[in-house]
Design a protein around this motif. Structure first.
Motif, PDB file in Angstrom:
ATOM      1  N   VAL A   1      55.284 105.947 -49.997  1.00 20.88           N
ATOM      2  CA  VAL A   1      54.434 106.303 -48.858  1.00 20.88           C
ATOM      3  C   VAL A   1      53.289 107.189 -49.333  1.00 20.88           C
ATOM      4  O   VAL A   1      53.491 108.104 -50.122  1.00 20.88           O
ATOM      5  N   VAL A   2      52.104 106.882 -48.879  1.00 15.03           N
ATOM      6  CA  VAL A   2      50.964 107.762 -49.126  1.00 15.03           C
ATOM      7  C   VAL A   2      50.381 108.094 -47.755  1.00 15.03           C
ATOM      8  O   VAL A   2      50.285 107.227 -46.894  1.00 15.03           O
ATOM      9  N   SER A   3      50.059 109.361 -47.552  1.00 16.22           N
ATOM     10  CA  SER A   3      49.556 109.728 -46.224  1.00 16.22           C
ATOM     11  C   SER A   3      48.099 109.276 -46.066  1.00 16.22           C
ATOM     12  O   SER A   3      47.365 109.185 -47.048  1.00 16.22           O
TER      13      SER A   3
ATOM     14  N   ILE B   1      45.065 111.337 -47.545  1.00 19.58           N
ATOM     15  CA  ILE B   1      44.927 111.252 -49.011  1.00 19.58           C
ATOM     16  C   ILE B   1      44.357 109.893 -49.404  1.00 19.58           C
ATOM     17  O   ILE B   1      43.464 109.795 -50.261  1.00 19.58           O
TER      18      ILE B   1
ATOM     19  N   GLN C   1      40.707 109.750 -48.503  1.00 18.21           N
ATOM     20  CA  GLN C   1      39.905 110.486 -49.488  1.00 18.21           C
ATOM     21  C   GLN C   1      39.608 109.592 -50.711  1.00 18.21           C
ATOM     22  O   GLN C   1      38.491 109.593 -51.229  1.00 18.21           O
ATOM     23  N   PHE C   2      40.624 108.833 -51.111  1.00 17.20           N
ATOM     24  CA  PHE C   2      40.439 107.941 -52.254  1.00 17.20           C
ATOM     25  C   PHE C   2      39.437 106.832 -51.911  1.00 17.20           C
ATOM     26  O   PHE C   2      38.545 106.525 -52.701  1.00 17.20           O
TER      27      PHE C   2
ATOM     28  N   SER D   1      35.965 108.197 -51.892  1.00 18.08           N
ATOM     29  CA  SER D   1      35.501 108.416 -53.260  1.00 18.08           C
ATOM     30  C   SER D   1      35.096 107.091 -53.902  1.00 18.08           C
ATOM     31  O   SER D   1      34.075 107.005 -54.585  1.00 18.08           O
TER      32      SER D   1
ATOM     33  N   SER E   1      41.362 111.426 -57.306  1.00 16.00           N
ATOM     34  CA  SER E   1      41.803 111.066 -55.943  1.00 16.00           C
ATOM     35  C   SER E   1      42.915 110.030 -56.011  1.00 16.00           C
ATOM     36  O   SER E   1      43.835 110.022 -55.192  1.00 16.00           O
TER      37      SER E   1
ATOM     38  N   ASP F   1      51.097 112.564 -53.811  1.00 16.01           N
ATOM     39  CA  ASP F   1      51.528 112.494 -52.412  1.00 16.01           C
ATOM     40  C   ASP F   1      52.807 111.673 -52.254  1.00 16.01           C
ATOM     41  O   ASP F   1      53.647 111.980 -51.414  1.00 16.01           O
TER      42      ASP F   1
ATOM     43  N   PRO G   1      50.647 118.466 -47.064  1.00  8.57           N
ATOM     44  CA  PRO G   1      49.429 117.650 -47.170  1.00  8.57           C
ATOM     45  C   PRO G   1      48.192 118.408 -47.665  1.00  8.57           C
ATOM     46  O   PRO G   1      47.417 117.866 -48.448  1.00  8.57           O
TER      47      PRO G   1
ATOM     48  N   VAL H   1      48.125 118.742 -51.615  1.00  7.22           N
ATOM     49  CA  VAL H   1      48.166 117.577 -52.503  1.00  7.22           C
ATOM     50  C   VAL H   1      46.864 117.412 -53.290  1.00  7.22           C
ATOM     51  O   VAL H   1      46.866 117.334 -54.524  1.00  7.22           O
ATOM     52  N   SER H   2      45.758 117.373 -52.588  1.00  3.42           N
ATOM     53  CA  SER H   2      44.480 117.133 -53.254  1.00  3.42           C
ATOM     54  C   SER H   2      44.082 118.267 -54.215  1.00  3.42           C
ATOM     55  O   SER H   2      43.722 117.989 -55.362  1.00  3.42           O
TER      56      SER H   2
END
Lengths: 187, 177
Positions: A171-173, A176, A179-180, A183, B51, B58, B65, B68-69
């Protein structure tokens, strides 16, 4: 973004609800991200293959998104009793459901025998004897997943300008992942 | 084996462990920071890779949260710094200790993910190998012993240096008296 999922997998449900849902309404709807769904039912899940069949049949009448949401929303229920059709019927009109049922005719219960066998991980094709029409799509996705290789679900692969980035899993929120994407899109 | 040979052998083992550990950290930093396929080396492409690494961080589901970054953008440059520090040989006991602590943290994070049944990529050297027994063995039986060799070696060589300068300083103190 290509996502390999098993509808009976609880982590896939979390990825769908926490990440893919906001992503679809935000970035997919805006045309920033193209999301491709792939079936990768795991042999450990009793009704995962059957759920994938219902989803593929529903996709052929244009109801993939509604049925996917319905199946994840009621995952615990149908994973316990195997009554998937009830939730598929609730996600579309009776006429559409009749068409879906027609697609499902000839499909036995559960996965084809070959899928249950040890050849699963090696991408063995489903036996033609008990396979139904929609199995073709599932098997094509599984073969693609085995090339990646997908070792668990959910697994996602992001491609950008013709380059496939390394696969990720779990799982990735959404913040995040967003944001990727931001980018990546700013490159 | 006489003392001189033993000392020389110890020094060789220490240098080899230090260089190997430095190479591991430098490669880990490079793998996380290198631009994604088809992208040139630019600050922007490095940010994109960091990223991407944040996605991996993550997936461990261990940090809140908001953390994480920042963590994902801090760790690879820190690994680069640690690799260069180890390579320089300065303050070896501290760089060794820091390396050992970092590797212990990695092992704990991986073990926690493994115990929770997460089928996620380790993220140790960019996206790739899935967390499993092999990754735990690699970190626990190869990387951690290397860091411990550097730490212990750093402390021993510091003690030897301090020991050899003691008589001189006490001589100068007594001379001043």
């Amino acid at each position: 973004m290509e996502v390999f999922t098993d509808y009976e997998c609880p982590t896939c449900k979390r990825l769908f609800e926490e990440t893919l849902r906001p992503m679809i309404s935000d970035y997919v709807a805006a045309g920033k991200v193209y999301l491709i769904h792939h079936d990768f039912p795991l042999p450990m899940h009793k009704y995962g293959y059957e759920a994938a069949r219902w989803l593929n049949a529903s996709a052929r009448v244009g109801q993939f998104q509604n049925v996917e949401a319905a199946l994840y929303d009621h995952q615990e229920s149908w994973a316990a009793d195997g009554d998937i059709g009830k939730y598929v019927a609730g996600a579309m009109s009776p006429t559409e459901f009749k068409k879906v049922e027609a697609q499902m005719r000839g499909c036995g219960l559960g996965a084809p025998a070959a899928v249950k066998s040890a050849s699963f991980a090696l991408g063995g094709q489903a036996g033609s004897g008990d396979a139904c029409a929609v199995d073709f799509y599932i098997e094509a996705d599984r073969a693609l997943g085995n090339q990646i290789p997908v070792t668990g679900t959910p697994t996602y692969v992001i491609s950008y300008k013709g380059h496939r980035l390394p696969a990720g899993s779990g799982v990735v929120s959404w913040p995040i992942l967003k944001q990727f994407f931001d980018s990546l899109l700013s490159q | 084996m006489d003392n001189d040979t033993r000392r020389r052998l110890g020094r060789i083992v220490l240098i080899a462990a230090r260089v190997a550990l430095a190479a591991i950290f430098l490669f880990a930093a490079y793998a996380k920071m290198k631009p994604q396929p088809g992208m040139p080396w630019t600050p922007g492409s490095v940010r994109t890779s960091l990223s991407m690494f944040a996605i991996g961080v993550d997936s461990y589901e261990m940090l809140p949260p908001w953390a994480v970054s920042p963590f994902a953008h801090f760790l690879p440059p820190f690994e680069l710094f640690l690799g260069l520090w180890l390579l320089s040989g300065y303050g070896m006991r501290f760089s060794g200790l820091l390396s050992a602590a970092l590797i212990c943290a990695f092992i704990l994070a991986m073990y926690s993910a493994y115990r929770r049944g997460l089928t996620i990529s380790c993220g140790c050297f960019g996206q790739g190998a899935q967390i499993g027994i092999m990754e735990l063995i690699r970190d626990g039986l190869i990387f951690l012993p290397l860091a411990l060799i550097v730490t212990v070696g750093g402390f021993l060589s510091k003690r030897k240096r301090t020991g050899s300068t003691l008589p001189q300083s006490s001589a100068s103190v007594s001379h001043a008296d």
